[in-house]
Enzyme design. Structure first.
Site: not given
Ligand code: MN
Length: 322
Positions: A9, A11, A162, A283
């Site tokens: 995850e 980005h 998400h 993340d």
């Molecule tokens: Mn995220």
């Protein structure tokens, strides 16, 4: 010695997508928003250093949401999704050993989304797709997504749901902006989305479908017993499922540790879903890679459990060995 890791995850941002990303600004502090935007646009030294620091061999990159899913003009959403996928594919091609990708899809048009998923997986070498919650108030259990799930099932490509905001701000968040976003409402929204798929029988119709949730399953592993215990007496109408609700979480669902660095919820997820369902993630850049890395190295796990969670489970789910 750090365990080798794959993270799912993680980005990035394309400058043309900042306007869509701006809709997320209500959910996070202006300071984090500004800092994150810079880190998101870097595919080089800064990102690689954060990965190297905690032993991430490969990051599966995804556009920071909600992206084109909030675009009102469907044709523009379709066009822009293709462009951002081409852009991501170029970045991956520069460092194929370090980066993979989740496709960005215009869910306003389910058959276009299915075609684009197939293009990204077959032609661009991506591993699956990330979908940022509801699109225009429609969730993935809607009948209009049948062509999409058919393709997902054929490709065996994981779909990562998400968090995103609900279609409207419901009254229970009134005068509590802190609850609207990552503290609470995203969990409610995303867990409900996953449960809609389970109870709509999506996984009975498409048993090959693979769903990924962040945040150690958005609290659902903790609640599986209660779902099994209550669903038959609570439902109305003609709902039929082939299995107990919890069975789908052991057969169709995987969860990542994104944004959750706590021992007890991790153990709960392992015990309820099986260690093969749990995948390490950070993340980045919304969470600190070092915090996630230090935690997963230290949390009480057997060597085998740690290897599976950090690396082997992702390798087989994402078919990285082929
Ligand atoms: Mn995220």
């Amino acid at each position: 010695m750090k365990s080798p890791k794959i993270a799912l995850e993680e980005h990035f941002m394309h400058p043309d997508f900042l306007e869509y990303f701006g809709t997320t600004a209500v959910n996070i502090s202006p300071a984090l928003f500004g800092k994150a935007s810079e880190a998101l646009m870097d595919f080089g030294e800064r990102r690689l250093a954060a990965m190297d620091e905690i032993g991430i061999e490969k990051s599966i990159l995804s556009l920071a949401g909600p992206g084109v899913q909030v675009e009102k003009r469907t044709a523009l959403a379709v066009d822009r999704a293709r462009k951002v996928n081409d852009y991501l594919a170029e970045e991956i091609a520069k460092r194929p050993d370090r980066y993979g990708g989740f496709a960005h899809l215009a869910m306003q048009d389910p058959s276009e989304a299915a075609d684009e998923l197939e293009r990204c997986v077959r032609d661009l070498g991506m591993q699956g797709a990330m979908i940022n919650g509801q699109t225009g108030g429609t969730y993935l259990d809607d009948d209009r997504y049948s062509p999409f799930w058919e393709r997902v099932s054929d490709l065996k490509a994981p779909i990562y749901i998400h968090p995103n905001n609900p279609p409207e701000v419901v009254h229970m968040y009134h005068e509590h902006p802190e609850l609207y976003g990552p503290v609470w409402s995203w969990t409610v929204e995303t867990a409900t989305h996953a449960l809609r798929l389970v109870f709509a029988g999506t996984f009975d119709r498409y048993p090959g479908a693979r769903l990924v949730l962040g945040h150690l399953g958005e609290a659902l592993p903790f609640l599986l017993w209660r779902l099994d215990s209550r669903w038959e007496i609570s439902h109305r109408g003609e709902m039929r499922l082939e299995k107990q609700p919890s069975d789908y979480f052991r057969q169709n669902v995987w969860v990542t540790t994104s944004g959750m660095c706590a021992d007890a919820p991790l153990r709960c997820s392992i015990d309820m879903m099986g260690v093969g369902r749990i995948l390490f993630s950070v993340d980045y850049p919304f969470e600190q890679a070092r915090e996630a890395g230090d935690w997963i190295e230290a949390t009480p796990l057997s060597d085998e459990e740690r290897r599976l969670i950090c690396y082997d489970n992702a390798r087989s789910l994402l078919k990285l060995d082929r």
